[in-house]
Design an enzyme around this catalytic site. Sequence first.
Site, PDB file in Angstrom:
ATOM      1  N   GLU A   1       1.007  -1.108   0.125  1.00  0.00           N
ATOM      2  CA  GLU A   1      -0.158   0.013  -0.313  1.00  0.00           C
ATOM      3  C   GLU A   1       1.227   0.883  -0.153  1.00  0.00           C
ATOM      4  OE1 GLU A   1      -3.153  -0.436  -0.752  1.00  0.00           O
ATOM      5  OE2 GLU A   1      -3.848  -1.695   0.178  1.00  0.00           O
ATOM      6  N   HIS A   2       0.538   2.184  -0.882  1.00  0.00           N
ATOM      7  CA  HIS A   2       0.960   3.561  -0.643  1.00  0.00           C
ATOM      8  C   HIS A   2       2.543   3.516  -1.366  1.00  0.00           C
ATOM      9  CE1 HIS A   2      -1.968   6.645   0.780  1.00  0.00           C
ATOM     10  NE2 HIS A   2      -2.200   5.265   0.883  1.00  0.00           N
TER      11      HIS A   2
ATOM     12  N   ALA B   1     -14.836   3.391  -0.146  1.00  0.00           N
ATOM     13  CA  ALA B   1     -14.521   2.189   0.515  1.00  0.00           C
ATOM     14  C   ALA B   1     -13.460   1.808  -0.168  1.00  0.00           C
ATOM     15  CB  ALA B   1     -15.832   1.377   0.338  1.00  0.00           C
ATOM     16  N   GLY B   2     -12.138   2.682  -0.532  1.00  0.00           N
ATOM     17  CA  GLY B   2     -11.280   1.850  -0.641  1.00  0.00           C
ATOM     18  C   GLY B   2     -11.309   0.753  -1.804  1.00  0.00           C
TER      19      GLY B   2
ATOM     20  N   SER C   1     -13.670   2.571  -7.745  1.00  0.00           N
ATOM     21  CA  SER C   1     -14.190   2.978  -7.912  1.00  0.00           C
ATOM     22  C   SER C   1     -14.538   3.311  -8.722  1.00  0.00           C
ATOM     23  CB  SER C   1     -15.838   3.584  -7.318  1.00  0.00           C
ATOM     24  OG  SER C   1     -16.040   4.340  -6.021  1.00  0.00           O
ATOM     25  N   SER C   2     -13.279   4.822  -8.681  1.00  0.00           N
ATOM     26  CA  SER C   2     -12.960   5.659  -9.244  1.00  0.00           C
ATOM     27  C   SER C   2     -12.719   4.893 -10.753  1.00  0.00           C
ATOM     28  CB  SER C   2     -12.507   6.752  -8.949  1.00  0.00           C
ATOM     29  OG  SER C   2     -10.935   7.037  -8.153  1.00  0.00           O
TER      30      SER C   2
ATOM     31  N   ASP D   1      -4.533   1.348  -9.057  1.00  0.00           N
ATOM     32  CA  ASP D   1      -6.251   0.999  -9.259  1.00  0.00           C
ATOM     33  C   ASP D   1      -6.274   0.369 -10.693  1.00  0.00           C
ATOM     34  OD1 ASP D   1      -5.989   0.903  -6.143  1.00  0.00           O
ATOM     35  OD2 ASP D   1      -7.271   3.628  -6.357  1.00  0.00           O
TER      36      ASP D   1
ATOM     37  N   TYR E   1      -3.758  12.691   0.638  1.00  0.00           N
ATOM     38  CA  TYR E   1      -2.243  11.601  -0.061  1.00  0.00           C
ATOM     39  C   TYR E   1      -1.870  12.278  -0.840  1.00  0.00           C
ATOM     40  CZ  TYR E   1      -1.885   8.015  -3.690  1.00  0.00           C
ATOM     41  OH  TYR E   1      -1.726   7.354  -4.879  1.00  0.00           O
TER      42      TYR E   1
HETATM   43  C1  GLA Z   1      -4.913   5.045  -4.216  1.00  0.00           C
HETATM   44  C2  GLA Z   1      -4.934   5.080  -4.598  1.00  0.00           C
HETATM   45  C3  GLA Z   1      -3.518   4.288  -5.460  1.00  0.00           C
HETATM   46  C4  GLA Z   1      -3.012   3.475  -4.594  1.00  0.00           C
HETATM   47  C5  GLA Z   1      -3.428   3.132  -2.947  1.00  0.00           C
HETATM   48  C6  GLA Z   1      -2.307   3.006  -1.382  1.00  0.00           C
HETATM   49  O1  GLA Z   1      -5.969   3.853  -4.430  1.00  0.00           O
HETATM   50  O2  GLA Z   1      -5.320   4.990  -5.919  1.00  0.00           O
HETATM   51  O3  GLA Z   1      -2.297   4.539  -6.773  1.00  0.00           O
HETATM   52  O4  GLA Z   1      -1.509   4.860  -4.536  1.00  0.00           O
HETATM   53  O5  GLA Z   1      -3.996   4.558  -2.500  1.00  0.00           O
HETATM   54  O6  GLA Z   1      -2.174   2.034  -2.355  1.00  0.00           O
END
Ligand code: GLA
Length: 381
Positions: free
Chosen positions: A31-32, A118-119, A122-123, A167, A218
């Site tokens: 993540e990140h 919700a992580g 969807s975008s 994503d 972010y």
């Molecule tokens: C969001 C961003 C991704 C990624 C995650 C964190 O979903 O769109 O590019 O950076 O956060 O891992």
Amino acid sequence: MIAQVKDKFHQLFEKDPVIVTSPGRINLIGEHTDYNEGFVLPAAIDKKIIYAIALNGTDTCNVYALFNNEQRSFSLKDIKPGEGWINYLMGVVYQLQQRGFEMKGFDCVVSGDIPIGAGMSSSAAVEGGLVVALDHLLGLGLGRMEMARIGQLAEHTFPGVKCGIMDQFANLHGRKDQVMLLDCRSLEFQYFPFEFSAAYKIVLCNSMVHHSLASSEYNVRRAQCEEGVEVLRAYYPGIRSLRDLNAEQVEQYKDKLSPKVYDRCLFVTQENERVGKACAHLQKNELDEVGRLMYASHEGLSRLYEVSCPELDFLAGLARERPEVAGARMMGGGFGGCTINLVEADKVDEFISFIQSRYNEKFGKVPEVYVTSIEDGAKIN
Ligand code: GLA
């Protein structure tokens, strides 16, 4: 759901549409790390956005969103960032225009069941679905990675989130029952069978906290990582991103970095190492070890990267109490959204009622829980 979208399209536009399904994603670990040119391990899932779409022979794009029954239109002649969800679509069309493609007006109805904020991205699903649709309708001949890049740039320029590629990549490359290891520098990737689907389920617990801070914070995290690289370059000449360092190398120059920047850099380098280890364990079917790495990832996201929130920490803590859970952590950008949990298949119901009642006792709301499966990426149906 597809029938409903089709019906609405017929009712509004009186012609036959093309149908596109475009999935949300999970991320097992990493993540990140994507915007630090590191590694991620995502997969596309069964929650999706659906488009019914057809060209309309004009210069106008008409979009009806079924999730809020709102119709918006924009002209191809003058696309600039506006308000709300339409930005994700305008961003895509704008990016295609920037690449020199001649755009044509379209009518569409969009709907879906990916919870917003919700992580689960969807975008990226909205962006990816539209790129796939326009590629098909206009015969653009785009490659999948190019499509992902278009979605990512749309997100940078219109909603203004400087996201990485994970994503959009997952949305466009997903394959049933496979997770994907993506090197976010070279963009090389590899499929790993997720062999455990019979024994373990991927369960997402929604904190019901909408991640409103996400876009501004972010971008701050991204800038802090870049600042860390700038400072550390004096000691490690030639480094381009945190991908080029390991955790010990960051620790060695702790006193040269501000405390926050140090924590951010330490997290990213540790997280990259965890992705590598997780893949090795996946190949040996050692899901408990993958789970341990997931808990460690959550700790880092919460304490060092500071993108969690009390609700997500609580959900991850609850999972830890349960023997049927191999591992859990917050997922996605953070500040709300879901935890991802690997739960023994025959104990899923027990787990869900435990989580819902304990969370409700503490926060006075019942979390939605989604038992997901890993599916194909965005496609024409
Ligand atoms: C969001 C961003 C991704 C990624 C995650 C964190 O979903 O769109 O590019 O950076 O956060 O891992």
